[in-house]
Design an enzyme around this catalytic site. Structure first.
Site, short mmCIF file in Angstrom:
data_model
loop_
_atom_site.label_atom_id
_atom_site.label_comp_id
_atom_site.label_asym_id
_atom_site.label_seq_id
_atom_site.Cartn_x
_atom_site.Cartn_y
_atom_site.Cartn_z
N HIS A 71 0.81 -1.22 0.00
CA HIS A 71 0.00 0.00 0.00
C HIS A 71 0.85 1.28 0.00
O HIS A 71 0.63 2.18 -0.80
CB HIS A 71 -0.94 0.04 1.21
CG HIS A 71 -1.79 -1.19 1.36
ND1 HIS A 71 -2.32 -1.85 0.29
CD2 HIS A 71 -2.20 -1.87 2.46
CE1 HIS A 71 -3.04 -2.89 0.74
NE2 HIS A 71 -2.98 -2.91 2.04
N LYS A 87 -0.11 -0.03 13.70
CA LYS A 87 -1.35 -0.46 14.35
C LYS A 87 -1.43 0.22 15.71
O LYS A 87 -0.41 0.52 16.32
CB LYS A 87 -1.34 -1.98 14.57
CG LYS A 87 -1.10 -2.78 13.30
CD LYS A 87 -2.39 -3.27 12.72
CE LYS A 87 -2.19 -4.10 11.49
NZ LYS A 87 -3.26 -3.91 10.51
C1 BG6 Z 1 -4.65 -4.72 4.66
C2 BG6 Z 1 -3.74 -5.15 5.77
O1 BG6 Z 1 -4.04 -4.92 3.42
O2 BG6 Z 1 -4.98 -3.35 4.82
C3 BG6 Z 1 -4.39 -4.90 7.13
O3 BG6 Z 1 -3.44 -6.53 5.63
C4 BG6 Z 1 -4.82 -3.45 7.24
O4 BG6 Z 1 -3.49 -5.22 8.18
C5 BG6 Z 1 -5.66 -3.05 6.03
O5 BG6 Z 1 -5.57 -3.31 8.43
C6 BG6 Z 1 -5.95 -1.56 6.05
O6 BG6 Z 1 -6.87 -1.27 5.02
P1 BG6 Z 1 -7.82 0.00 5.10
O7 BG6 Z 1 -8.58 -0.05 3.83
O8 BG6 Z 1 -8.68 -0.19 6.33
O9 BG6 Z 1 -6.94 1.20 5.24
#
Ligand code: BG6
Length: 491
Positions: A240, A340
């Site tokens: 991401h 987190k």
């Molecule tokens: C996921 C991760 O790809 O993205 C998770 O594996 C994380 O650990 C999540 O919580 C976060 O996604 P978003 O859309 O809530 O920002």
């Protein structure tokens, strides 16, 4: 609102049909697309899993899942029942070559687009694809969708890509990074390439640095088994955050064609300065949360969340300083952080411009703040340009930073579709622009792996930080050493 163009009737086989991803994300996303007339009533969504629940059992589970994961105001019983009529189920252990593949074959229409969605554990991607190939189910109109993580390092990612590539052509492989399906992330392309003003400023002469923050308040959410092996660098940064960095740093593609966009992102990944072993101390900070409080409520520490007393050295927070070695970005650091159990859920990109070269205003006129473009990806999606303006009124000349804001909820009074709605429809349409190409995934691993290696070779472990804080204080020092500060989010 953009006009909705229906897709042709398709078959979508979801492996892992009784799992969390299917129930929480895929079925709600398909329901919305059905409700809005994009998924036609003769589309077939075929759940495949090992349990013996039959069509009725699958439809019941879908009905319950929709009640939990779709806003009540968007649930129309008549539409739900018509949507559930598109759902079918086949009992199948997809890891077994001699499973009931014939049953599945008979349900599929040779002339339709065929999507195989692997909502399974990633170690099954290879075996399931092999069995799909052996069972003769892969047609030229077939696509396979893979969730991250693709591997846990470069070698294992290559291995997964090879196994999937033995059966599917690269043009048929759709690797999901759900961040790319978020409206605001797609909007980065519009911001940069549909407006002439920013592109001219997008250079080392004008930009001082870039910050990318993806903060979460959640802890492990029942995914401790996976997360403890992965850590946040693999879970969030490798995909991401690097994808966000690419969209900010890429050169203008020559067109919006999928491979032209992905070519430019790949160049950014390849231009990232590789980490040397000694960089781990100076350029990265990793942390692990201990008990604390978020929104005034106590939350347990990582080990308690994991349900163990044994030590774990998995990082739940990382901050790092990256460099993109190109003419455009020379001397413009990119500071990335994610974790987190931070104080608030926020994903944002801050582009900070250089300070004034010279001020004609008296020093006491202002607390100077360089211009900043803040792109809020979630929640309260929006864009703010911070500028110095004169405080109104007579008397002494005072200047303050003021924001020029676009709030997407106010500008567009519509529901923001979930990333999976867009991504599923793109899969059916065969548009891979928002999916990661093999070379991108591998280039991202090639950059991340030396960081993992240098951490592994060090005697120190992730630094503790209390849940509800912005990570270890060393993360603040990482940026403040360079005379800069983390942006703490706008309201
Ligand atoms: C996921 C991760 O790809 O993205 C998770 O594996 C994380 O650990 C999540 O919580 C976060 O996604 P978003 O859309 O809530 O920002």
């Amino acid at each position: 609102m953009a006009k909705i163009i229906p897709v042709d009737a398709f078959d979508c086989v979801v492996f892992g049909a009784t799992g969390d991803l299917t129930l929480r994300k895929l079925l709600p996303a398909l329901y919305y697309r059905f409700r809005d007339g994009q998924v036609p009533p003769d589309a077939r969504i075929i759940g495949a899993a090992r349990s013996d629940i039959g069509d009725d059992g699958f439809r019941k589970r879908a009905d319950t899942a929709l009640k939990h994961h779709v806003a009540a105001a968007d649930l129309d019983p008549d539409i739900v029942s018509r949507f559930c009529a598109c759902l079918h189920y086949v009992r199948l252990d997809a890891t077994q070559p001699d499973a009931e593949w014939d049953g599945l074959r008979q349900m599929l229409d040779q002339a339709r687009v065929r999507v195989f969605y692997l909502a399974t554990s990633p170690d099954l991607y290879g075996p399931v694809c092999r069995n799909l190939g052996r069972a003769g189910l892969v047609t030229p109109l077939s696509r396979v969708v893979l969730e991250k993580p693709i591997g846990h390092d470069l070698a294992s990612a290559r291995e997964v890509n090879n196994r999937v590539g033995d059966v599917f052509d690269e043009t048929q492989i759709f690797r999901i990074d759900h961040y790319l399906g978020k409206e605001t992330v797609q909007n980065l392309l519009a911001l940069r390439f549909a407006n002439s003003i920013f592109e001219r400023l997008w250079t080392t002469d004008v930009i001082d640095h870039v910050q990318i923050t993806v903060a979460e308040t959640v802890g492990l959410e029942g995914r401790g088994g996976y997360f403890d092996k992965a850590g946040v660098l693999r879970d969030m940064v490798q995909n991401h955050l690097l994808q966000l960095l690419c969209l900010i740093a890429m050169e203008p593609p020559v067109s919006l064609e999928a491979d032209r966009v992905r070519d430019e992102k790949l160049k950014v990944l390849r231009a990232l300065r590789p980490f040397e072993p000694h960089d781990a101390v100076a350029l990265t900070v990793r942390g692990q949360y201990t008990q604390g409080a978020i929104d005034g409520k106590p939350v347990p520490g990582y080990l308690a969340d994991l349900g163990t007393n044994d030590p774990s050295h998995t990082e739940t927070f990382v901050a790092l300083k990256a460099e993109v070695r190109t003419w455009r970005w020379a001397n413009v650091p990119f500071y990335l952080r994610t974790g987190k159990r931070l104080p608030t859920k926020v994903s944002e990109i801050v582009v900070q411009f250089r300070a004034l070269p010279f001020s004609i205003f008296p020093p006491e006129a202002a607390e100077w703040q360089p211009n900043r473009l803040i792109i809020r990806l979630q929640p309260q999606e929006g864009i703010r340009l911070e500028m110095m303006t004169k405080d109104p009124g007579p008397g002494g000349l005072r200047l303050s930073p003021t924001g020029l804001d676009i709030r997407f909820d106010a500008a567009f009074n519509i529901r923001f579709p979930d990333a999976y709605e867009r991504l599923l429809m793109d899969t059916v349409r065969g548009n891979p622009t928002l999916f990661m190409r093999r070379d991108e995934v591998e280039a991202a691993w090639a950059w991340v792996e030396p960081i993992l290696d240098s951490w592994a070779g060090r005697p120190d472990h992730p630094r503790p930080y209390s849940a509800g804080t912005w990570g270890p204080t060393a993360a603040i020092a990482l940026i403040e050493r360079d005379g800069r500060t983390w942006h703490e989010g706008f309201e």
